[in-house]
Design an enzyme around this catalytic site. Structure first.
Site, mmCIF file in Angstrom:
data_model
loop_
_atom_site.group_PDB
_atom_site.id
_atom_site.type_symbol
_atom_site.label_atom_id
_atom_site.label_comp_id
_atom_site.label_asym_id
_atom_site.label_seq_id
_atom_site.Cartn_x
_atom_site.Cartn_y
_atom_site.Cartn_z
ATOM 1 C CD GLU A 56 11.761 -0.268 -4.083
ATOM 2 O OE1 GLU A 56 10.716 -0.226 -3.444
ATOM 3 O OE2 GLU A 56 12.859 0.135 -3.638
ATOM 4 C CB CYS A 69 6.078 4.026 -13.881
ATOM 5 S SG CYS A 69 5.795 3.859 -15.639
ATOM 6 C CD GLN A 104 -2.213 9.013 -18.530
ATOM 7 O OE1 GLN A 104 -3.329 8.517 -18.515
ATOM 8 N NE2 GLN A 104 -1.658 9.544 -17.464
ATOM 9 C CB VAL A 105 -4.140 5.865 -24.244
ATOM 10 C CG1 VAL A 105 -4.770 4.542 -24.696
ATOM 11 C CG2 VAL A 105 -4.660 6.198 -22.875
ATOM 12 C CE1 TYR A 152 5.860 9.063 -27.090
ATOM 13 C CE2 TYR A 152 3.606 9.727 -26.633
ATOM 14 C CZ TYR A 152 4.734 9.782 -27.424
ATOM 15 O OH TYR A 152 4.742 10.558 -28.555
ATOM 16 N N GLY A 153 4.018 4.669 -22.252
ATOM 17 C CA GLY A 153 4.211 3.865 -21.032
ATOM 18 C C GLY A 153 4.880 2.536 -21.359
ATOM 19 C CB VAL A 175 -2.461 -4.759 -10.491
ATOM 20 C CG1 VAL A 175 -2.403 -6.219 -10.925
ATOM 21 C CG2 VAL A 175 -1.968 -4.621 -9.055
ATOM 22 N N GLY A 176 -2.910 -3.760 -13.510
ATOM 23 C CA GLY A 176 -3.229 -4.098 -14.908
ATOM 24 C C GLY A 176 -2.144 -3.600 -15.852
HETATM 25 N N1 COA Z 1 -4.623 -0.560 -15.869
HETATM 26 C C1 COA Z 1 -4.710 -1.444 -16.891
HETATM 27 N N2 COA Z 1 -4.215 -1.212 -18.120
HETATM 28 C C2 COA Z 1 -3.642 -0.011 -18.329
HETATM 29 C C3 COA Z 1 -3.531 0.976 -17.331
HETATM 30 C C4 COA Z 1 -4.057 0.656 -16.054
HETATM 31 N N3 COA Z 1 -3.981 1.514 -15.034
HETATM 32 N N4 COA Z 1 -2.916 2.064 -17.870
HETATM 33 C C5 COA Z 1 -2.661 1.763 -19.151
HETATM 34 N N5 COA Z 1 -3.101 0.527 -19.408
HETATM 35 C C6 COA Z 1 -2.992 -0.223 -20.648
HETATM 36 C C7 COA Z 1 -3.320 0.534 -21.905
HETATM 37 O O1 COA Z 1 -4.679 0.472 -22.207
HETATM 38 C C8 COA Z 1 -2.479 -0.226 -22.916
HETATM 39 O O2 COA Z 1 -3.111 -1.423 -23.278
HETATM 40 P P1 COA Z 1 -2.983 -2.023 -24.778
HETATM 41 O O3 COA Z 1 -1.515 -2.281 -24.988
HETATM 42 O O4 COA Z 1 -3.787 -3.282 -24.731
HETATM 43 O O5 COA Z 1 -3.523 -0.977 -25.688
HETATM 44 C C9 COA Z 1 -1.236 -0.588 -22.106
HETATM 45 O O6 COA Z 1 -1.634 -0.583 -20.745
HETATM 46 C C10 COA Z 1 -0.099 0.383 -22.251
HETATM 47 O O7 COA Z 1 -0.554 1.634 -22.630
HETATM 48 P P2 COA Z 1 0.464 2.798 -22.945
HETATM 49 O O8 COA Z 1 -0.187 3.738 -23.913
HETATM 50 O O9 COA Z 1 1.775 2.240 -23.324
HETATM 51 O O10 COA Z 1 0.587 3.464 -21.515
HETATM 52 P P3 COA Z 1 0.493 5.012 -21.145
HETATM 53 O O11 COA Z 1 1.466 5.794 -21.944
HETATM 54 O O12 COA Z 1 -0.917 5.460 -21.177
HETATM 55 O O13 COA Z 1 1.020 4.975 -19.648
HETATM 56 C C11 COA Z 1 0.594 4.728 -17.309
HETATM 57 C C12 COA Z 1 0.465 4.089 -18.702
HETATM 58 C C13 COA Z 1 0.064 3.742 -16.266
HETATM 59 C C14 COA Z 1 2.064 5.026 -17.014
HETATM 60 C C15 COA Z 1 -0.240 6.035 -17.328
HETATM 61 O O14 COA Z 1 -1.592 5.707 -17.532
HETATM 62 C C16 COA Z 1 -0.131 6.852 -16.058
HETATM 63 O O15 COA Z 1 0.739 7.704 -15.945
HETATM 64 N N6 COA Z 1 -1.018 6.592 -15.084
HETATM 65 C C17 COA Z 1 -1.023 7.307 -13.826
HETATM 66 C C18 COA Z 1 0.158 6.941 -12.963
HETATM 67 C C19 COA Z 1 0.201 5.461 -12.633
HETATM 68 O O16 COA Z 1 -0.797 4.846 -12.320
HETATM 69 N N7 COA Z 1 1.434 4.895 -12.719
HETATM 70 C C20 COA Z 1 1.655 3.468 -12.489
HETATM 71 C C21 COA Z 1 2.056 3.153 -11.107
HETATM 72 S S1 COA Z 1 3.480 3.997 -10.503
#
Ligand code: COA
Length: 216
Positions: free
Chosen positions: A113, A117, A124-125, A128-129, A157-158
């Site tokens: 589970e 994250c 970000q972006v 790393y995610g 969700v996205g």
């Molecule tokens: N909704 C839709 N798409 C998203 C997104 C969101 N909330 N956050 C990132 N993306 C997209 C990016 O644009 C990217 O798209 P691409 O591959 O077409 O360019 C892809 O997802 C991955 O981006 P990446 O750079 O690998 O992610 P990141 O390092 O920015 O991390 C999160 C993504 C969600 C972890 C970060 O934005 C974050 O910490 N957000 C706040 C916490 C959160 O919402 N966590 C998730 C739920 S626990």
């Protein structure tokens, strides 16, 4: 005007830091793979084993979750990150924790589970995610976990969809019901892990296949 009557040349723009350059997903995957080989980018796993080192790392990760998930009560985040049944995969770039994922493996059901994250605002972006998610898929393969489930908030969700999670849960309900905490207003999403896929080179593999097709 300069002494020669010509317009002074605009100063050359500072070269962007490697991480800030607008890379394609393939270039990003290659860059991260190289950084991992060089030891600049690592993904150690921590859980609360009572050691000072683990606690320090988990507290740093918790601070990122608290910043990035402001709607979640801080005590709740602390409790789960430090809970001994939860495990955290931490993303360390150049010695600094820049993000991570906390999850609870349910070994008897071969599922995990995903609980939290996040990546820190400055990082970000930059992919790393995505790398964190691909690393966790590899960890699932190593530990016999067949699928991951998560209750995603609307705004997440996205992101989960881009990481291969689907709203259509295939895993039989009796396998996960009672093992996951229910979150009101959140969407249950699933990602099944395929042991035959190398999640750390998916872009490179796709690129090789595309080139082979083009040649043919
Ligand atoms: N909704 C839709 N798409 C998203 C997104 C969101 N909330 N956050 C990132 N993306 C997209 C990016 O644009 C990217 O798209 P691409 O591959 O077409 O360019 C892809 O997802 C991955 O981006 P990446 O750079 O690998 O992610 P990141 O390092 O920015 O991390 C999160 C993504 C969600 C972890 C970060 O934005 C974050 O910490 N957000 C706040 C916490 C959160 O919402 N966590 C998730 C739920 S626990």
């Amino acid at each position: 005007m300069s002494a020669g009557g010509k317009r002074a040349r605009e100063p050359e723009p500072e070269p962007a830091a490697e991480e800030e350059v607008d890379l394609t997903p393939l270039q990003r995957e290659e860059l991260h793979a190289q950084q991992e080989r060089d030891g600049i980018l690592t993904f150690p796993i921590y859980y609360n084993d009572g050691t000072a080192d683990s606690l320090t790392k988990l507290v740093q990760l918790k601070a990122i979750f608290c910043q990035q998930l402001p709607k979640m009560p801080k005590e709740y985040i602390s409790r789960l990150v430090l809970d001994r049944r939860h495990v955290s995969l931490v993303c360390v770039y150049s010695g600094e924790i820049v993000g991570g994922i906390t999850y609870r493996p349910v070994k008897e059901q071969q599922l995990s589970e995903i609980v939290f994250c996040a990546v820190s605002a400055d990082h970000q972006v930059q992919g790393y995610g995505t790398r964190i998610m691909n690393q966790i898929k590899e960890e699932c393969k190593r530990t016999g976990i067949e699928g991951m489930l998560t209750y995603a908030d609307n705004h997440a969700v996205g992101y989960f969809r881009k990481q291969g999670f689907k709203k259509n849960v295939i895993m039989k309900r009796e396998r996960w019901q009672g093992y996951l905490k229910d979150y009101e207003g959140a969407t249950l999403m699933e990602c099944l892990v395929d042991p035959s896929i190398d999640y750390l080179t998916t872009r490179q593999t796709a690129d090789v296949q595309r080139e082979a097709l083009v040649k043919r």
